[in-house]
Design a protein around this motif. Structure first.
Motif, PDB file in Angstrom:
ATOM      1  N   MET A   1       0.833  -1.192   0.000  1.00  0.00           N
ATOM      2  CA  MET A   1       0.000   0.000   0.000  1.00  0.00           C
ATOM      3  C   MET A   1       0.875   1.252   0.000  1.00  0.00           C
ATOM      4  O   MET A   1       1.989   1.225   0.496  1.00  0.00           O
ATOM      5  CB  MET A   1      -0.893   0.026   1.240  1.00  0.00           C
ATOM      6  CG  MET A   1      -1.992  -0.988   1.225  1.00  0.00           C
ATOM      7  SD  MET A   1      -3.158  -0.600  -0.068  1.00  0.00           S
ATOM      8  CE  MET A   1      -4.079  -2.073  -0.117  1.00  0.00           C
ATOM      9  N   HIS A   2       0.324   2.318  -0.536  1.00  0.00           N
ATOM     10  CA  HIS A   2       1.023   3.595  -0.576  1.00  0.00           C
ATOM     11  C   HIS A   2       0.254   4.633   0.239  1.00  0.00           C
ATOM     12  O   HIS A   2      -0.973   4.649   0.230  1.00  0.00           O
ATOM     13  CB  HIS A   2       1.140   4.107  -2.015  1.00  0.00           C
ATOM     14  CG  HIS A   2       1.899   3.180  -2.913  1.00  0.00           C
ATOM     15  ND1 HIS A   2       3.251   2.992  -2.799  1.00  0.00           N
ATOM     16  CD2 HIS A   2       1.487   2.392  -3.929  1.00  0.00           C
ATOM     17  CE1 HIS A   2       3.649   2.122  -3.718  1.00  0.00           C
ATOM     18  NE2 HIS A   2       2.591   1.737  -4.409  1.00  0.00           N
ATOM     19  N   ASP A   3       0.997   5.515   0.937  1.00  0.00           N
ATOM     20  CA  ASP A   3       0.369   6.615   1.667  1.00  0.00           C
ATOM     21  C   ASP A   3       0.136   7.806   0.759  1.00  0.00           C
ATOM     22  O   ASP A   3      -0.874   8.487   0.855  1.00  0.00           O
ATOM     23  CB  ASP A   3       1.238   7.055   2.851  1.00  0.00           C
ATOM     24  CG  ASP A   3       1.344   5.977   3.907  1.00  0.00           C
ATOM     25  OD1 ASP A   3       0.361   5.245   4.117  1.00  0.00           O
ATOM     26  OD2 ASP A   3       2.414   5.860   4.515  1.00  0.00           O
ATOM     27  N   VAL A   4       1.115   8.083  -0.116  1.00  0.00           N
ATOM     28  CA  VAL A   4       1.041   9.228  -1.012  1.00  0.00           C
ATOM     29  C   VAL A   4       1.538   8.810  -2.390  1.00  0.00           C
ATOM     30  O   VAL A   4       2.560   8.140  -2.502  1.00  0.00           O
ATOM     31  CB  VAL A   4       1.923  10.398  -0.510  1.00  0.00           C
ATOM     32  CG1 VAL A   4       1.862  11.576  -1.461  1.00  0.00           C
ATOM     33  CG2 VAL A   4       1.500  10.838   0.888  1.00  0.00           C
ATOM     34  N   ILE A   5       0.803   9.205  -3.418  1.00  0.00           N
ATOM     35  CA  ILE A   5       1.226   9.002  -4.798  1.00  0.00           C
ATOM     36  C   ILE A   5       1.232  10.372  -5.446  1.00  0.00           C
ATOM     37  O   ILE A   5       0.202  11.051  -5.466  1.00  0.00           O
ATOM     38  CB  ILE A   5       0.285   8.056  -5.556  1.00  0.00           C
ATOM     39  CG1 ILE A   5       0.274   6.679  -4.888  1.00  0.00           C
ATOM     40  CG2 ILE A   5       0.687   7.960  -7.022  1.00  0.00           C
ATOM     41  CD1 ILE A   5      -0.786   5.760  -5.401  1.00  0.00           C
ATOM     42  N   PHE A  26      -3.339   1.297  -3.670  1.00  0.00           N
ATOM     43  CA  PHE A  26      -3.728   2.339  -2.731  1.00  0.00           C
ATOM     44  C   PHE A  26      -5.152   2.120  -2.264  1.00  0.00           C
ATOM     45  O   PHE A  26      -5.905   1.377  -2.864  1.00  0.00           O
ATOM     46  CB  PHE A  26      -3.539   3.744  -3.308  1.00  0.00           C
ATOM     47  CG  PHE A  26      -4.155   3.980  -4.667  1.00  0.00           C
ATOM     48  CD1 PHE A  26      -3.414   3.778  -5.813  1.00  0.00           C
ATOM     49  CD2 PHE A  26      -5.454   4.422  -4.782  1.00  0.00           C
ATOM     50  CE1 PHE A  26      -3.978   3.996  -7.058  1.00  0.00           C
ATOM     51  CE2 PHE A  26      -6.019   4.657  -6.021  1.00  0.00           C
ATOM     52  CZ  PHE A  26      -5.280   4.439  -7.164  1.00  0.00           C
ATOM     53  N   SER A  29      -7.141   5.779   2.374  1.00  0.00           N
ATOM     54  CA  SER A  29      -6.281   6.683   3.146  1.00  0.00           C
ATOM     55  C   SER A  29      -5.116   7.244   2.324  1.00  0.00           C
ATOM     56  O   SER A  29      -4.305   8.001   2.839  1.00  0.00           O
ATOM     57  CB  SER A  29      -5.732   5.971   4.380  1.00  0.00           C
ATOM     58  OG  SER A  29      -4.877   4.911   3.994  1.00  0.00           O
ATOM     59  N   THR A  30      -5.040   6.894   1.047  1.00  0.00           N
ATOM     60  CA  THR A  30      -3.958   7.353   0.177  1.00  0.00           C
ATOM     61  C   THR A  30      -4.276   8.731  -0.401  1.00  0.00           C
ATOM     62  O   THR A  30      -5.408   8.988  -0.795  1.00  0.00           O
ATOM     63  CB  THR A  30      -3.761   6.362  -0.991  1.00  0.00           C
ATOM     64  OG1 THR A  30      -3.528   5.058  -0.466  1.00  0.00           O
ATOM     65  CG2 THR A  30      -2.599   6.767  -1.878  1.00  0.00           C
ATOM     66  N   VAL A  32      -3.581  11.069  -3.527  1.00  0.00           N
ATOM     67  CA  VAL A  32      -3.120  11.010  -4.912  1.00  0.00           C
ATOM     68  C   VAL A  32      -3.094  12.439  -5.440  1.00  0.00           C
ATOM     69  O   VAL A  32      -4.123  13.116  -5.455  1.00  0.00           O
ATOM     70  CB  VAL A  32      -4.039  10.123  -5.780  1.00  0.00           C
ATOM     71  CG1 VAL A  32      -3.570  10.125  -7.228  1.00  0.00           C
ATOM     72  CG2 VAL A  32      -4.074   8.706  -5.219  1.00  0.00           C
ATOM     73  N   ALA A  48      -8.509   6.753  -8.136  1.00  0.00           N
ATOM     74  CA  ALA A  48      -8.363   7.171  -6.733  1.00  0.00           C
ATOM     75  C   ALA A  48      -9.699   7.633  -6.157  1.00  0.00           C
ATOM     76  O   ALA A  48     -10.052   7.291  -5.024  1.00  0.00           O
ATOM     77  CB  ALA A  48      -7.325   8.280  -6.627  1.00  0.00           C
ATOM     78  N   CYS A  53     -10.246   8.071  -2.240  1.00  0.00           N
ATOM     79  CA  CYS A  53      -8.973   8.654  -1.812  1.00  0.00           C
ATOM     80  C   CYS A  53      -9.067  10.176  -1.848  1.00  0.00           C
ATOM     81  O   CYS A  53      -9.882  10.744  -2.572  1.00  0.00           O
ATOM     82  CB  CYS A  53      -7.840   8.246  -2.753  1.00  0.00           C
ATOM     83  SG  CYS A  53      -7.478   6.494  -2.777  1.00  0.00           S
TER      84      CYS A  53
END
Length: 86
Positions: A1-5, A26, A29-30, A32, A48, A53
């Motif tokens: 999983m990613h927090d920020v993209i 994601f 909570s991510t 984008v 997203a 997101c």
């Protein structure tokens, strides 16, 4: 999983371009974000938003830069809110 993209490239701005990221990587909570200001919904932003997101197409960053530049140009301290600057 990613927090920020963060996409700071033109990749994904055309409808037929594959993204270099797994859209399943994601969740809600991510964040984008695009650095470039866009008037269009990219596949990344749509994916997203479908996952609820937080997203930004770059307009938030543009508004913040305008405030900083306006403050600098008027001699105001950094971060000063300038009336009428949105």
């Amino acid at each position: 999983m990613h927090d920020v993209i963060i996409n700071a490239t033109p990749v994904g701005m055309k409808w037929d371009v594959r993204l270099p990221i797994n859209l399943e990587a994601f969740n809600f909570s991510t964040l984008v974000a695009y650095i470039a200001v866009l008037d269009l919904q990219t596949e990344l932003l749509k994916a997203a938003q479908a996952k609820v997101c937080m997203t930004t197409a770059g307009n938030d960053m543009l508004r913040a830069r305008i405030k900083l530049i306006t403050g600098f140009a008027t001699g105001a301290p950094v971060g000063t809110e300038i009336s009428g600057c949105q």
